[in-house]
Design an enzyme around this catalytic site. Sequence first.
Site, mmCIF file in Angstrom:
data_model
loop_
_atom_site.group_PDB
_atom_site.id
_atom_site.type_symbol
_atom_site.label_atom_id
_atom_site.label_comp_id
_atom_site.label_asym_id
_atom_site.label_seq_id
_atom_site.Cartn_x
_atom_site.Cartn_y
_atom_site.Cartn_z
ATOM 1 N N ASP A 1 80.823 -13.576 47.110
ATOM 2 C CA ASP A 1 80.748 -13.089 45.730
ATOM 3 C C ASP A 1 81.733 -11.948 45.575
ATOM 4 O O ASP A 1 81.945 -11.165 46.502
ATOM 5 C CB ASP A 1 79.328 -12.664 45.353
ATOM 6 C CG ASP A 1 78.779 -11.551 46.236
ATOM 7 O OD1 ASP A 1 78.969 -10.372 45.895
ATOM 8 O OD2 ASP A 1 78.150 -11.868 47.267
ATOM 9 N N ASP B 1 72.103 -10.764 38.213
ATOM 10 C CA ASP B 1 72.056 -9.756 39.269
ATOM 11 C C ASP B 1 71.153 -8.637 38.795
ATOM 12 O O ASP B 1 71.532 -7.821 37.951
ATOM 13 C CB ASP B 1 73.483 -9.261 39.538
ATOM 14 C CG ASP B 1 73.549 -8.184 40.613
ATOM 15 O OD1 ASP B 1 72.486 -7.777 41.124
ATOM 16 O OD2 ASP B 1 74.667 -7.762 40.932
ATOM 17 N N GLU C 1 68.881 -5.569 40.216
ATOM 18 C CA GLU C 1 68.692 -4.766 41.427
ATOM 19 C C GLU C 1 68.686 -3.293 41.088
ATOM 20 O O GLU C 1 68.542 -2.903 39.931
ATOM 21 C CB GLU C 1 69.806 -5.089 42.424
ATOM 22 C CG GLU C 1 71.210 -4.838 41.859
ATOM 23 C CD GLU C 1 72.310 -4.969 42.907
ATOM 24 O OE1 GLU C 1 72.316 -4.135 43.844
ATOM 25 O OE2 GLU C 1 73.150 -5.880 42.786
#
Length: 275
Positions: A74, A163, A165
Amino acid sequence: MLVHRSGSARGRRFAVTGILLAAFSLVFTLPADAASAADVPARGSAHMGMGVAAHDGEHGTPVPGRAAQTEGVDVSSHQGNVAWSTLWNSGVKWAYAKATEGTYYTNPYFAQQYNGSYNVGMIRGAYHFATPDTTSGATQANYFVDHGGGWSRDGKTLPGALDIEWNPYGATCYGKSQSGMVSWIRDFLNTYKARTGRDAVIYTATSWWTQCTGNYGGFAASNPLWIARYASTVGTLPAGWGYYTMWQYTSSGPTVGDHNKFNGALDRVVALANG
């Protein structure tokens, strides 16, 4: 009158002393405040796994398993123009590129990364770095789709990834309660599916997910899990998921830092791309 003047002078001396002490206090506290502000990264600079090593630590390299796994990477603006041919020749067969963050940032290298990986033969997708404290989940999902996060049934495009987090800019859980975070994520996922027809991948770490969603298990039936853990094994998964689809196992891999294992052979990567 003389007594009055003496008291006034004494008062002025105390006032001046107080001002000087306050000034000295300001001088000595400013550098610490400035250092604290300097620790906060610029908006838009966040990327997958930014907080994993700091919060979860690093615990060795993956232990090879019996099941086939397919190497992936990534990337974000931190990698700039990526040497895709080098990665392909090293065995990397799939990739995700950061497309967006919040509703205020698009990756300036996205075209080179998203198209470059495709051009060497990789199966690729786009990801969105969530900032739940700035705008709603639906608003960010729409921004993501409108700026590279869409999907097409060409056999080479993976569903978009959320994503979600640690907050690199402030409070770990973005100031949201556990139920509020679950609602925000659901809002994003529902909107993404309505726009693309696909269930988005969820990228997260078990410790963050447990803290910030209360270890909610309700997305596991529909949304593939991309787990982040820099260790010899993935460890405990978030509630609901009996297995991971992808595992980000290091931020210090060759050519680019973030390397991943797809939990299956290349034909399973193709299957996810085809829905």
